[in-house]
Design an enzyme around this catalytic site. Sequence first.
Site, PDB file in Angstrom:
ATOM      1  CB  CYS A   4     -13.480   3.908 -14.946  1.00 35.75           C
ATOM      2  SG  CYS A   4     -14.178   5.331 -14.914  1.00 35.75           S
ATOM      3  CB  CYS A  34     -17.695  -0.440 -17.316  1.00 43.07           C
ATOM      4  SG  CYS A  34     -17.517   0.155 -15.512  1.00 43.07           S
ATOM      5  CB  CYS A  77     -22.140   4.919 -14.592  1.00 43.96           C
ATOM      6  SG  CYS A  77     -21.183   5.998 -14.808  1.00 43.96           S
ATOM      7  CD  GLU A 107      -3.082  -0.229   0.060  1.00 43.27           C
ATOM      8  OE1 GLU A 107      -3.242   0.828  -0.731  1.00 43.27           O
ATOM      9  OE2 GLU A 107      -3.617  -1.739  -0.701  1.00 43.27           O
ATOM     10  CB  CYS A 119     -18.414   3.762 -20.594  1.00 45.10           C
ATOM     11  SG  CYS A 119     -17.946   4.886 -20.221  1.00 45.10           S
TER      12      CYS A 119
HETATM   13  S1  SF4 Z   1     -19.397   3.885 -17.340  1.00 39.29           S
HETATM   14 FE1  SF4 Z   1     -19.088   4.690 -15.238  1.00 39.29          FE
HETATM   15  S2  SF4 Z   1     -17.636   3.791 -13.862  1.00 39.29           S
HETATM   16 FE2  SF4 Z   1     -18.105   2.176 -16.009  1.00 39.29          FE
HETATM   17  S3  SF4 Z   1     -16.244   3.494 -17.478  1.00 39.29           S
HETATM   18 FE3  SF4 Z   1     -17.410   4.695 -18.004  1.00 39.29          FE
HETATM   19  S4  SF4 Z   1     -17.422   6.440 -16.960  1.00 39.29           S
HETATM   20 FE4  SF4 Z   1     -16.212   5.264 -15.980  1.00 39.29          FE
END
Ligand code: SF4
Length: 321
Positions: free
Chosen positions: A181, A191, A197, A35, A188
């Site tokens: 992200c 994701c 989101c 960390e 997106c």
């Molecule tokens: S959907 Fe939202 S959290 Fe996922 S990559 Fe796109 S901006 Fe980032």
Amino acid sequence: MKNLHRTIHRWYQSYGRRTLPWRNTDEPYYIYLSEVMLQQTQVKTVLERYYFPFIERFPTLKALGEAELGEVLKAWEGLGYYTRAKNLHKSATLVSELPTDIDALIQLPGIGKNTAHAIAAFAFRQPVPIMEANVKRILCRLYRLENPTQKELWEYAYGLLDQDNAFDYNQAMMDIGALVCLPKNPACDRCPLERICEGKDDPLRYPAKQKRSVRLREEHIVIYRYHDRIFLHQRSGKFLHGLWGFESTKVPPCTAAYLGEVSHTYTHFKLTCKVYLYDEETPKQKHYFTLDEISELAISKVDEKILVLLKRSKRPCWVSF
Ligand code: SF4
């Protein structure tokens, strides 16, 4: 929320960086070390050059606490941000085992709220969220936060947490931030958080960019040389404390030879050093070292650059004249 947690978990099983060594140990000291190293340094650098050699040299928190600070700084050399190493060493002199409680962890030098949560989550498997740069960015985009306060971010983080599988959830959040992200090109369509989101239509808007002005600092550095030995002093001030380095001066001696310039960028300023070489007829300083001896000392990145400049100059230090 259960469905979302399942999706995150599945994504982590398929794409997460599950083989990272600090994710496959129960030793709190190793997790604490990772960390701290990862606070300002990329995973690849920590993994390839620092994590294992450091553990080999200081296998336990107790061994680290018993070591000399100079030895610890030498093992840290090149990682930069040496305050991290000093705080790590200081903590190791205070406790031989890490406390499990977040409030007690925060009492140790260099452990703030974010690191304490990460240690609690990863070393002690507690159901608490983590808050590092990647996670902050995700939260800002998920909830369309341009300039959130720390309090708001923690509230959102606790609200989203998968309490039943906090370890994998937190690792997944870090990996989503590091692999999907991304700051400039969020993917997106790949994701696992896409469904909830709120910021996905304009993700680069969140969080708002902070304007940072970089201060410039200029110094004159004199390399004092006596035959094949070079003078270095051990820094005692707050900046680069404990490391060996070259002398900075307001006005270099008039017969000193100008070698060139080196620059180094720190978090809050950019340092430019004009470097001079001064050959002494009699030694006037305290500590002189050969190049071999210097290679055993902990020196900062900028002093390393100065040393390279000296070696490349037409007046290399292994030639006496
Ligand atoms: S959907 Fe939202 S959290 Fe996922 S990559 Fe796109 S901006 Fe980032």
